[in-house]
Design an enzyme around this catalytic site. Structure first.
Site, PDB file in Angstrom:
ATOM      1  N   GLU A   1       0.823  -1.207   0.000  1.00  0.00           N
ATOM      2  CA  GLU A   1       0.000   0.000   0.000  1.00  0.00           C
ATOM      3  C   GLU A   1       0.860   1.262   0.000  1.00  0.00           C
ATOM      4  OE1 GLU A   1      -2.036  -2.842   2.995  1.00  0.00           O
ATOM      5  OE2 GLU A   1      -0.067  -2.590   2.066  1.00  0.00           O
TER       6      GLU A   1
ATOM      7  N   LEU B   1      20.592 -29.876  -0.285  1.00  0.00           N
ATOM      8  CA  LEU B   1      19.276 -29.304   0.032  1.00  0.00           C
ATOM      9  C   LEU B   1      19.298 -27.785   0.100  1.00  0.00           C
ATOM     10  CD1 LEU B   1      17.860 -31.762   2.737  1.00  0.00           C
ATOM     11  CD2 LEU B   1      17.678 -31.884   0.246  1.00  0.00           C
TER      12      LEU B   1
ATOM     13  N   ARG C   1      21.055 -23.739  -5.546  1.00  0.00           N
ATOM     14  CA  ARG C   1      22.275 -23.529  -6.335  1.00  0.00           C
ATOM     15  C   ARG C   1      21.964 -23.150  -7.786  1.00  0.00           C
ATOM     16  NH1 ARG C   1      22.563 -28.270  -3.994  1.00  0.00           N
ATOM     17  NH2 ARG C   1      22.566 -29.485  -5.916  1.00  0.00           N
TER      18      ARG C   1
ATOM     19  N   LEU D   1       7.835 -39.856   2.890  1.00  0.00           N
ATOM     20  CA  LEU D   1       6.739 -39.290   2.114  1.00  0.00           C
ATOM     21  C   LEU D   1       5.422 -40.004   2.399  1.00  0.00           C
ATOM     22  CD1 LEU D   1       8.687 -38.891  -1.233  1.00  0.00           C
ATOM     23  CD2 LEU D   1       7.690 -37.000   0.068  1.00  0.00           C
TER      24      LEU D   1
END
Length: 357
Positions: A62, A221, A224, A305
């Site tokens: 803003e 991790l 790069r 996972l």
């Protein structure tokens, strides 16, 4: 000064709010823990000024939009569009509501209400108390999606979780590798897609792998092959089996090693002891929330996972499917086929995005 073609039938408020969203995306990866926000000032169908929040601690959208208006006298007859409710508290910058009130902007159109406790409707109420006409909820879903990490963090008190893996055409994420195998990843996707993964890393607050992935792939991790900040590295190492020569132990990036026994800080590496029971992932989420990390990308192996999937602790899955066939090896994680999934073809490879909610 920009003028939009209004012959397309799109409502005026929607058109300028979409411009706010487009501007806000430019801050992706740089504004956390603040949200991405875009703003435009419009007078008689013309954009007089626009801006977005560029990085944490910098001027809010803003302020940039209002500062960009050359003739400040026109502000008293203009509309301010902003993708998220203006702040009304003192943080690293003064309240945006005070600036709007001081400039006597008569109308403000807001995309979504800010879920942060110190705002959460208070900015809207303050503007209205000074006679400002405020419209709320224009392109609300798109504005919330823009800041899905921010909203998840403040509403669910946990980071937004992205699962990511690459699988072969026949559904494997790795070959069978014995204990004597070299420490390097099994590449399934092309170099261009690996560059995209590094772009994703630059956009998230934390990244996580388990012991087996850290041991077998020896990943860094970090970021790069793209520009931007590297995420906090989170590694599960229950019995502290990972050798000190791994890249994750190099102290080049902030790293948390979650284990069962050790509490210690060594330069940029911190050891955190947590019980490895059925509540482990919940406790990791709580730890990252307390650390102020709004998002987590999980690049672990199948076991990690699948744990997130089975415990329903994920928001989005990004899955690459390559052209290779392994025939045997480690199967890819399985997500319910009932989940909504979109597909993009990139050359000969496919990218699938699955949303959990």
């Amino acid at each position: 000064m920009l003028v939009y073609d209004t012959s397309d039938g799109v409502p005026e408020d929607d058109r300028y709010m979409q411009r706010c969203i487009d501007l806000a995306r430019s801050g992706l990866g740089f504004t956390a823990p603040n949200p991405m926000v875009g703003a435009v000032v419009v007078h008689q169908g013309r954009i007089l000024g626009e801006g977005y929040h560029r990085r944490h601690g910098d001027l809010h959208a803003e302020v940039r939009a209002i500062e960009a208006v050359k003739n400040k006298a026109l502000l008293k007859r203009s509309t301010l569009y902003v993708s998220l409710e203006p702040c009304c508290h003192h943080g690293k910058t003064p309240p945006c509501t005070d600036l709007i009130i001081r400039e006597q902007i008569p109308r403000v159109v807001i995309g979504a209400v800010d879920p942060f406790d110190q705002v959460a409707g208070k900015g809207i109420a303050r503007l209205r108390s000074f006679g400002c006409e405020v419209r709320v909820g224009v392109l609300k879903d798109a504005c919330r999606q823009l800041n899905k990490r921010f909203f998840t963090f403040h509403e669910k008190k946990r980071p937004y979780v992205i699962l990511k893996w690459a699988q072969t055409a026949d559904g494997f994420i790795d070959v069978d590798r014995g204990s004597g195998a070299a420490r390097r990843p099994t590449w399934i996707t092309s170099e261009k897609l690996r560059m995209l993964v590094h772009k994703w890393r630059s956009e998230e607050s934390a990244i996580m792998v388990g012991t087996n992935t850290a041991m077998k792939d020896d990943p860094r991790l970090n970021v790069r092959d793209w520009t931007g900040p590297s995420p906090l590295r989170v590694v599960l190492d229950r019995e502290l089996r990972l050798p000190g020569g791994l890249k994750l132990m190099d102290n080049n990036e902030a790293t948390i090693i979650i284990n069962e026994t050790r509490e210690q800080r060594l330069k940029k590496t911190r050891y955190v002891a947590l019980p490895f029971d059925e509540q482990l992932l919940e406790q990791v989420m709580r730890l990252l929330y307390e650390e102020g990390r709004q998002s987590l990308i999980v690049e672990g192996g199948r076991q990690l996972l699948q744990s997130f999937i089975d415990q329903d602790r994920w928001d989005e899955a990004r899955i690459f499917t390559g052209t290779q066939f392994f025939g045997r090896g480690i199967r890819a994680p399985q997500i319910s086929p009932n989940k909504p999934m979109s597909q993009i073809i990139i050359g000969k490879e496919s990218f699938f995005c699955c949303k959990n909610h």
